[in-house]
Design an enzyme around this catalytic site. Structure first.
Site, mmCIF file in Angstrom:
data_model
loop_
_atom_site.group_PDB
_atom_site.id
_atom_site.type_symbol
_atom_site.label_atom_id
_atom_site.label_comp_id
_atom_site.label_asym_id
_atom_site.label_seq_id
_atom_site.Cartn_x
_atom_site.Cartn_y
_atom_site.Cartn_z
ATOM 1 N N TYR A 142 0.903 -1.202 -0.022
ATOM 2 C CA TYR A 142 -0.056 0.160 -0.044
ATOM 3 C C TYR A 142 0.950 1.185 0.030
ATOM 4 O O TYR A 142 1.938 1.340 0.670
ATOM 5 C CB TYR A 142 -0.957 -0.058 1.291
ATOM 6 N N ASP A 237 9.449 2.646 -0.918
ATOM 7 C CA ASP A 237 8.600 3.349 -0.169
ATOM 8 C C ASP A 237 8.957 3.127 1.392
ATOM 9 O O ASP A 237 8.562 1.791 1.823
ATOM 10 C CB ASP A 237 7.133 2.817 -0.432
ATOM 11 N N LYS A 285 5.452 9.762 8.019
ATOM 12 C CA LYS A 285 5.459 9.231 9.485
ATOM 13 C C LYS A 285 6.160 9.909 10.537
ATOM 14 O O LYS A 285 6.354 10.884 10.899
ATOM 15 C CB LYS A 285 5.271 7.887 9.444
HETATM 16 N N1 HOZ Z 1 -0.239 3.195 6.387
HETATM 17 C C1 HOZ Z 1 -1.365 3.500 7.167
HETATM 18 C C2 HOZ Z 1 -1.979 2.050 7.617
HETATM 19 N N2 HOZ Z 1 -1.480 1.128 7.154
HETATM 20 C C3 HOZ Z 1 -2.022 4.258 6.567
HETATM 21 C C4 HOZ Z 1 -3.004 5.025 7.805
HETATM 22 C C5 HOZ Z 1 -4.130 5.444 7.171
HETATM 23 O O1 HOZ Z 1 -4.669 4.963 6.119
HETATM 24 O O2 HOZ Z 1 -4.968 6.016 7.909
#
Ligand code: HOZ
Length: 445
Positions: A142, A237, A285
């Site tokens: 993702y 990423d 982050k």
């Molecule tokens: N990468 C975060 C969780 N896998 C994303 C947090 C979100 O989508 O709020």
């Protein structure tokens, strides 16, 4: 005090699903999300005043625990001078210097406001640099929610059953080739089938959005070799892993492992390991210290194609925001001072061993991939190495495990497909207690 229940009822009237990001909803585990009024160290304090030991850590940023006094003080000091200027500010320069110093592959860096912006911009840059349209991503990875990347995606998209989001034009989706992670042959075949068309390969070098999955020995090095052979860019990423697993992210881990193996090949017992230097790296982050931020950087010849120097346009009103920069600088300086990575790995191993030994005693097959302060618990006997094997996890068992832990004051992400995170603040009684709770929850399954 307003309860979580009444806040959620009000939220659902006005906010789709009652949440501003789907991962916060409890739909896949059942029940309703709790609202948090305060966070401190390893703890969340709910609207009802319950204290929970938190293994979500605001989805990764809180490596020093919540509300760290040094980060709070840095934000307060920056706040005295204003919240946003829309002009260059000194914090941006300091942040760029820190990132470039910590991550050797990054020669130049551009700040933005989220990980989504970072990956979206890196993809555009790869296309602009190579003059090619296609990109490769991996199933379950993702990279935020931009159109090119929301295909066979992990995180909330997978949790809520829409790994291929509606609303992505088919013509866009055709430009994204999705491959299984950890599969060298699939990569070779994709390049052979699309000669001269692939702009770049984007990968979470350690996956954190389909649960936590680690690369097999040599896999990332293979990505590097093949992209270089075909003139495509390799994009790491490291929004999750950057500054979390090592101060230079996964690329730093690989460099350290390669150096250790080269020094003492016969005694380290390490697998042959190779440094992997990506062309571009996406960050977010931790570098915002808990405020909204993203960044992407890498080779200077590629980065210099960005406007105003070059033709690839990318922008942001709040990019390099002074409060976010001040918070992020404080977070990075703390990491530099404390070098907490071995300590965090020991915490991660403690948790892993507690879960595994409870599962063994119970005769329950579980997989607990863990490295440093990232981990996952998959209820399956299948070793988890990609999207397909991650999906073999028993969702019903996860749900029961999740709720038993929550009842006992331990909060894990409300999804079987999210990584868990530890912070330095978890050390000691909190982690001991959490291990006891998780072991008890497994016994009770
Ligand atoms: N990468 C975060 C969780 N896998 C994303 C947090 C979100 O989508 O709020």
């Amino acid at each position: 005090m307003t309860s979580s229940e009444s806040l959620f009822a009000r939220a659902k009237q006005l906010i789709p699903g009652g949440v501003n990001s789907p991962v916060r909803a409890f739909r896949s585990v059942g029940g309703s999300p709790f609202f948090v009024r305060r966070a401190e160290g390893a703890h969340l304090i709910t609207a009802e005043g319950r204290t929970l030991i938190d293994f979500v850590c605001t989805w990764g940023p809180a490596i020093h625990g919540h509300n760290h006094p040094r980060i709070r003080a840095a934000i307060a000091a920056a706040l005295d001078n204003g919240t946003s200027f829309g002009t260059p500010n000194p914090y941006e320069v300091e942040m760029a210097e820190l990132i470039v110093r910590f991550v050797p592959s990054i020669q130049k860096v551009r700040m933005c406001n989220s990980g989504t912006e970072a990956t979206m911009s890196a993809i555009r840059l790869a296309r602009g640099f190579t003059g090619r349209d296609k990109i490769i991503k991996f199933a379950g990875c993702y990279h935020g929610h931009s159109d090119s990347l929301l295909i066979k995606a992990g995180s909330g998209a997978l949790t809520h059953g829409h790994p291929d989001s509606a609303g992505i034009p088919a013509s866009f989706a055709r430009e994204t080739i999705v491959l299984p992670y950890n599969d060298c042959l699939a990569l070779d075949a994709a390049f052979a089938a699309n000669p001269g068309q692939i702009a770049g390969v984007i990968v979470e070098p350690y996956c954190g959005n389909v649960g936590f999955i680690m690369p097999e020995a040599g896999y990332l090095a293979h990505l590097r070799t093949v992209t270089a052979q075909h003139g495509a860019l390799l994009i790491f990423d490291e929004v999750m892993t950057g500054f979390r697993l090592h101060k230079a992210g996964v690329q730093g881990l690989l460099a350290d492992e390669a150096a250790a193996a080269a020094l003492e090949p016969s005694t380290t017992g390490l697998q042959p390991s190779h440094s992997v230097v990506p062309d571009l790296t996406c960050l977010g982050k931790i570098i915002g210290g808990g405020l909204p931020v993203g960044a992407f950087g890498g080779r200077a010849d590629v980065m210099d194609l960005l406007a105003p120097l070059g033709p690839v346009y990318q922008a942001g009103t709040l990019s390099g925001n002074p409060l976010a920069m001040a918070a992020g600088i404080a977070a990075l300086r703390l990491l530099e001072e404390q070098n907490p990575y071995q300590r965090l790995d020991a915490l991660g191993r403690q948790l892993r061993e507690a879960v595994l030994s409870a599962a063994t005693a119970k005769g329950l097959p579980v997989q607990v991939p863990q490295r440093g302060s990232m981990f996952s618990i998959f209820f399956t006997e299948t070793p988890v190495r990609d999207y397909t094997s991650a999906l073999t996890g028993d969702a019903a068992l996860f749900r029961r495990f999740f709720h038993t832990c929550l009842e006992q004051g331990v909060y894990l992400a409300p999804s079987a497909y999210e990584a868990g995170f530890l912070s330095t603040a978890h050390a000691g009684a909190d982690l001991d207690r959490a291990c006891e709770v998780m072991a008890g929850a497994i016994k009770a399954l």
